[in-house]
Design a protein around this motif. Sequence first.
Motif, PDB file in Angstrom:
ATOM      1  N   GLY A  81      -0.700 -12.377 -13.379  1.00  0.00           N
ATOM      2  CA  GLY A  81      -1.691 -12.147 -12.342  1.00  0.00           C
ATOM      3  C   GLY A  81      -1.528 -10.821 -11.636  1.00  0.00           C
ATOM      4  O   GLY A  81      -0.508 -10.145 -11.735  1.00  0.00           O
ATOM      5  N   ALA A  82      -2.581 -10.462 -10.911  1.00  0.00           N
ATOM      6  CA  ALA A  82      -2.601  -9.181 -10.210  1.00  0.00           C
ATOM      7  C   ALA A  82      -1.564  -9.123  -9.097  1.00  0.00           C
ATOM      8  O   ALA A  82      -0.957  -8.075  -8.866  1.00  0.00           O
ATOM      9  CB  ALA A  82      -3.997  -8.925  -9.645  1.00  0.00           C
ATOM     10  N   CYS A  83      -1.338 -10.230  -8.406  1.00  0.00           N
ATOM     11  CA  CYS A  83      -0.396 -10.222  -7.288  1.00  0.00           C
ATOM     12  C   CYS A  83       1.041 -10.016  -7.752  1.00  0.00           C
ATOM     13  O   CYS A  83       1.790  -9.260  -7.140  1.00  0.00           O
ATOM     14  CB  CYS A  83      -0.506 -11.519  -6.505  1.00  0.00           C
ATOM     15  N   ALA A  84       1.436 -10.699  -8.821  1.00  0.00           N
ATOM     16  CA  ALA A  84       2.800 -10.531  -9.319  1.00  0.00           C
ATOM     17  C   ALA A  84       2.991  -9.157  -9.951  1.00  0.00           C
ATOM     18  O   ALA A  84       4.078  -8.597  -9.909  1.00  0.00           O
ATOM     19  CB  ALA A  84       3.120 -11.627 -10.331  1.00  0.00           C
ATOM     20  N   SER A  85       1.922  -8.611 -10.530  1.00  0.00           N
ATOM     21  CA  SER A  85       2.031  -7.316 -11.211  1.00  0.00           C
ATOM     22  C   SER A  85       2.014  -6.144 -10.249  1.00  0.00           C
ATOM     23  O   SER A  85       2.776  -5.193 -10.414  1.00  0.00           O
ATOM     24  CB  SER A  85       0.878  -7.160 -12.211  1.00  0.00           C
ATOM     25  N   SER A  86       1.125  -6.205  -9.225  1.00  0.00           N
ATOM     26  CA  SER A  86       0.975  -5.030  -8.362  1.00  0.00           C
ATOM     27  C   SER A  86       0.728  -5.356  -6.893  1.00  0.00           C
ATOM     28  O   SER A  86       0.375  -4.475  -6.126  1.00  0.00           O
ATOM     29  CB  SER A  86      -0.195  -4.181  -8.867  1.00  0.00           C
ATOM     30  N   GLY A  87       0.889  -6.589  -6.500  1.00  0.00           N
ATOM     31  CA  GLY A  87       0.609  -6.959  -5.113  1.00  0.00           C
ATOM     32  C   GLY A  87      -0.817  -7.416  -4.922  1.00  0.00           C
ATOM     33  O   GLY A  87      -1.167  -7.934  -3.862  1.00  0.00           O
ATOM     34  N   MET A 122      -4.627  -7.819  -4.053  1.00  0.00           N
ATOM     35  CA  MET A 122      -5.457  -7.316  -2.947  1.00  0.00           C
ATOM     36  C   MET A 122      -4.701  -7.278  -1.632  1.00  0.00           C
ATOM     37  O   MET A 122      -5.226  -6.827  -0.629  1.00  0.00           O
ATOM     38  CB  MET A 122      -6.687  -8.198  -2.806  1.00  0.00           C
ATOM     39  N   PHE A 123      -3.466  -7.732  -1.649  1.00  0.00           N
ATOM     40  CA  PHE A 123      -2.688  -7.806  -0.420  1.00  0.00           C
ATOM     41  C   PHE A 123      -1.852  -6.548  -0.242  1.00  0.00           C
ATOM     42  O   PHE A 123      -0.768  -6.423  -0.790  1.00  0.00           O
ATOM     43  CB  PHE A 123      -1.780  -9.043  -0.444  1.00  0.00           C
ATOM     44  N   ARG A 124      -2.344  -5.605   0.526  1.00  0.00           N
ATOM     45  CA  ARG A 124      -1.616  -4.379   0.852  1.00  0.00           C
ATOM     46  C   ARG A 124      -1.092  -4.514   2.279  1.00  0.00           C
ATOM     47  O   ARG A 124      -1.588  -3.884   3.206  1.00  0.00           O
ATOM     48  CB  ARG A 124      -2.528  -3.155   0.752  1.00  0.00           C
ATOM     49  N   SER A 125      -0.124  -5.394   2.443  1.00  0.00           N
ATOM     50  CA  SER A 125       0.392  -5.639   3.783  1.00  0.00           C
ATOM     51  C   SER A 125       1.912  -5.475   3.804  1.00  0.00           C
ATOM     52  O   SER A 125       2.548  -5.342   2.768  1.00  0.00           O
ATOM     53  CB  SER A 125      -0.007  -7.041   4.266  1.00  0.00           C
ATOM     54  N   TYR A 126       2.456  -5.534   4.994  1.00  0.00           N
ATOM     55  CA  TYR A 126       3.883  -5.339   5.175  1.00  0.00           C
ATOM     56  C   TYR A 126       4.698  -6.489   4.593  1.00  0.00           C
ATOM     57  O   TYR A 126       5.892  -6.350   4.362  1.00  0.00           O
ATOM     58  CB  TYR A 126       4.207  -5.201   6.671  1.00  0.00           C
ATOM     59  N   SER A 127       4.089  -7.653   4.365  1.00  0.00           N
ATOM     60  CA  SER A 127       4.846  -8.831   3.949  1.00  0.00           C
ATOM     61  C   SER A 127       4.812  -9.107   2.445  1.00  0.00           C
ATOM     62  O   SER A 127       5.503 -10.000   1.974  1.00  0.00           O
ATOM     63  CB  SER A 127       4.312 -10.058   4.685  1.00  0.00           C
ATOM     64  N   VAL A 128       4.013  -8.330   1.689  1.00  0.00           N
ATOM     65  CA  VAL A 128       3.848  -8.615   0.259  1.00  0.00           C
ATOM     66  C   VAL A 128       4.531  -7.537  -0.573  1.00  0.00           C
ATOM     67  O   VAL A 128       4.306  -6.343  -0.376  1.00  0.00           O
ATOM     68  CB  VAL A 128       2.343  -8.709  -0.109  1.00  0.00           C
ATOM     69  N   LEU A 129       5.349  -7.993  -1.506  1.00  0.00           N
ATOM     70  CA  LEU A 129       6.002  -7.096  -2.459  1.00  0.00           C
ATOM     71  C   LEU A 129       4.940  -6.556  -3.417  1.00  0.00           C
ATOM     72  O   LEU A 129       4.190  -7.328  -4.002  1.00  0.00           O
ATOM     73  CB  LEU A 129       7.085  -7.861  -3.225  1.00  0.00           C
ATOM     74  N   GLN A 130       4.869  -5.263  -3.593  1.00  0.00           N
ATOM     75  CA  GLN A 130       3.824  -4.642  -4.412  1.00  0.00           C
ATOM     76  C   GLN A 130       4.231  -4.591  -5.883  1.00  0.00           C
ATOM     77  O   GLN A 130       4.310  -3.538  -6.497  1.00  0.00           O
ATOM     78  CB  GLN A 130       3.505  -3.243  -3.886  1.00  0.00           C
ATOM     79  N   GLY A 131       4.489  -5.760  -6.441  1.00  0.00           N
ATOM     80  CA  GLY A 131       4.864  -5.863  -7.851  1.00  0.00           C
ATOM     81  C   GLY A 131       6.274  -6.382  -8.000  1.00  0.00           C
ATOM     82  O   GLY A 131       7.201  -5.868  -7.370  1.00  0.00           O
TER      83      GLY A 131
END
Length: 186
Positions: free
Chosen positions: A119-125, A127-136
């Motif tokens: 999925g997009a979240c596990a691969s690059s974060g 749509m969540f560009r926030s302080y709490s989400v790992l970007q990949g």
Amino acid sequence: MGQLAVASTMDNPPTTLEAAYDSKIEGNIILTRVDAAMNWVRKNSLWPMPMGLACCAIELMATASARFDISRFGMEVMRFSPRQADVLVVSGTVTYKMALAVKRIWDQMPEPKWCVAMGACASSGGMFRSYSVLQGIDRLIPVDVYISGCPPRPEALIAGLMRLQEKIDTEKSLGDQKRSLFESMA
């Protein structure tokens, strides 16, 4: 035909027998390399560790259903213990709070091990560009296969797992794969 000498004993004089072609033996001999045999075993018996963190986990669960049936590829045994798994399937949004747990599970898995970012979240974060989400998840652990989509369909996961099988099939020997392990022992 050639002749085959039979060893003699005191009671029996030496004799010769006709050597013949035995068709029963023909199909029972396999010549291969150790790397190829090990890779064949590894790629056909992958045991995934599902790390379902968000909506992609539903698609991961659907992949094991009768409609998609990943047991065709030898991957039906979903292990929920990291010590019994060799493929970590990270599916969903990885927050910094969960990142340490994912890393701990990865470290507990035995070698050789592989990682799939689903999925997009596990691969690059995603749509969540926030302080709490790992970007990949690749910022934390090495990823072997990326599967795109939000969420990706079960067919996409099967295609990604087949891509992982192709990658495993072309790997070199264990000594080349994990040279750092052997260097640390010396």
